[in-house]
Design an enzyme around this catalytic site. Structure first.
Site, PDB file in Angstrom:
ATOM      1  N   HIS A 296     134.297 -26.105 -13.717  1.00  0.00           N
ATOM      2  CA  HIS A 296     133.093 -26.416 -13.301  1.00  0.00           C
ATOM      3  C   HIS A 296     132.299 -24.887 -13.163  1.00  0.00           C
ATOM      4  CE1 HIS A 296     134.993 -29.850 -11.920  1.00  0.00           C
ATOM      5  NE2 HIS A 296     133.988 -30.565 -11.909  1.00  0.00           N
ATOM      6  N   ASP A 369     133.840 -32.856 -22.250  1.00  0.00           N
ATOM      7  CA  ASP A 369     133.637 -32.853 -20.645  1.00  0.00           C
ATOM      8  C   ASP A 369     132.327 -32.359 -20.379  1.00  0.00           C
ATOM      9  OD1 ASP A 369     133.927 -32.838 -17.954  1.00  0.00           O
ATOM     10  OD2 ASP A 369     135.940 -31.752 -17.794  1.00  0.00           O
TER      11      ASP A 369
END
Length: 452
Positions: A296, A369
């Site tokens: 992230h 993702d």
């Protein structure tokens, strides 16, 4: 630290200085319990300051390491220091300019995007303009709302697609169970698959439990109109409960460290979901088990040999991704043995030397993702350049959770590349064929299994 050492040394020298006789006798005379208590408190305070300093030093060290890979998976420094490509797009169009652009091109490129959103009214405009292929239902969208109201909004978007004679939207959720249960509430909360099977000793008991679990979850997802779930997690549990990987928290999400057990559980789970026409999604290829930091925030790399990955981390993907109705999510980590410079999520080498050729016939649906993650937005290619590379590598769907921030940049880059003839048309055609096997015009068409 040096200053503290000097200070400590000086104090030690002072403590060794001889005292005058009068002073020594005075010390003995007035050394009362109250005096000892004050001395104890002073020493305890100093000890606390030293402990706080050591804790701060450890925290600073962790912060420095957080932007690096762990020792067994260091980042490729040559890749990091190499000059980056020109950022794409060269010009970011406004949302109005994008939606007013060539509608045929917009629809063609929109088939490759799945977006998260802040409100149904925001995404409705994109659906009406045929600018997306799917939507991602996040916890932000369902928070404080009733299931029936959410389902009604989703049906409204599907009705728009039906009126356009387009395939139904892929409607995705991140409902793994346990730590990642984005739709709970309003949906019922379940444990993770790893928690579910941990007390069970035989495959018979495990299969029965997993299928019952998946049936219950599928019923819940079906209530909302979800057609794709981002689960199961098939990354191997290679670290302990103290694993420091930021928001990833893989230890609490992974099923097991045994790749063959993970493959069995994932296979049972996906088979059950498919019976409800819900696509399951294996994640996150090439596996996050060896990556001890958070994509992230930043990129990572896997330095384990390709042979080691093939015999361990990739077993669940290899064994399950060919089942009907199964998609695979590709993460943002580099595989050193295959492509040292490009994350797997948009690496032509990784996608086409492994996922599209080695284990299956190329018909499995591949989704990235979230491209809103720092591993992509902070990459050498930037989010626009990464999106172009992903499509040309044969990725079917680029997931973009943060539409408000990044949609205009990504779509501007794709429009620019398409106008310049930089989009691989052969790969585009192959992707359209794959998508046609997963999404349909309406409910009267045959289920997933019938199309395999």
């Amino acid at each position: 630290m040096f200053a503290l050492l000097v200070f400590g040394f000086a104090m030690a020298l002072l403590a060794l200085q001889p005292e005058p006789a009068g002073a020594r006798s005075a010390h003995r005379k007035f050394s009362t319990p109250k005096h000892h208590a004050a001395t104890y408190r002073a020493r305890r305070s100093a000890a606390r300051r030293r402990a706080a300093y050591r804790a701060a030093a450890r925290a600073n060290r962790k912060r420095r390491l957080a932007i690096q890979a762990i020792p067994d998976a260091p980042l490729d420094k040559s890749a990091e220091n190499a000059p980056g490509p020109a950022q794409r797009p060269r010009k970011v169009l406004t949302r109005a300019e994008i939606l007013a652009s060539d509608p045929v091109r917009l629809e063609r490129l929109g088939r490759r995007l799945m977006v998260g959103f802040e409100s149904f009214s925001e995404v409705k405009t994109l659906v009406e303009k045929r600018a997306v292929a799917g939507i991602f239902i996040t916890d932000q969208i369902v928070r404080g709302r009733k299931a029936d109201d959410i389902a009604k909004d989703i049906r409204g978007l599907q009705d728009i697609r039906k009126s356009q004679n387009l395939p139904r939207l892929l409607v995705a959720a991140d409902q793994e169970g346990g730590y990642v249960s984005r739709l709970s509430p309003p949906l019922k909360r379940q444990p993770s698959l790893g928690q579910l099977i941990s007390p069970l000793k035989t495959d018979g008991d495990r299969e029965k439990a997993v299928r019952a679990y998946a049936d219950e979850q599928a019923h819940e997802l079906e209530r909302l109109g979800i057609t794709m779930n981002f689960g199961p997690v098939v990354d191997l549990r290679l670290g302990g409960p103290g694993r420091d990987d930021g928001e990833t928290r893989l230890y609490w999400r992974a099923i097991s460290s045994d790749p063959f057990l993970v493959a069995k559980v994932a296979g049972w789970y996906c088979d059950a979901l498919t019976k409800f026409n819900i696509i399951c999604t294996l994640k996150h290829f090439p596996g996050l088990g060896r990556v001890m930091h958070d994509t992230h925030v930043s990129q990572g790399a896997i330095t384990a040999s390709e042979t080691k990955l093939e015999l361990n981390d990739w077993v669940p993907f290899r064994r399950v991704m060919n089942q009907p109705g199964v998609a695979t999510m590709i993460g943002h980590v580099r595989v050193g043995d295959i492509d040292k410079t490009t994350p797997a999520s948009y690496s032509d080498a990784v996608i086409n030397s492994v996922l599209r050729s080695r284990w299956q016939d190329g018909d499995s649906l591949l989704i990235t993702d979230d491209f809103s993650m720092g591993a992509v937005t902070g990459s050498r290619d930037g989010i626009g350049g990464a999106a172009i590379k992903a499509l040309n590598a044969g990725v079917d769907i680029v997931l973009l959770r943060d539409t408000a921030t990044y949609f205009d940049t990504v779509m501007s880059a794709l429009i620019e590349a398409d106008i310049n003839g930089e989009i691989d048309q052969k790969r585009q055609s192959e992707s359209r064929h794959r998508l046609s096997r997963y999404v349909f015009i309406d409910d009267r068409e045959p289920p997933l299994q019938a199309q395999q």
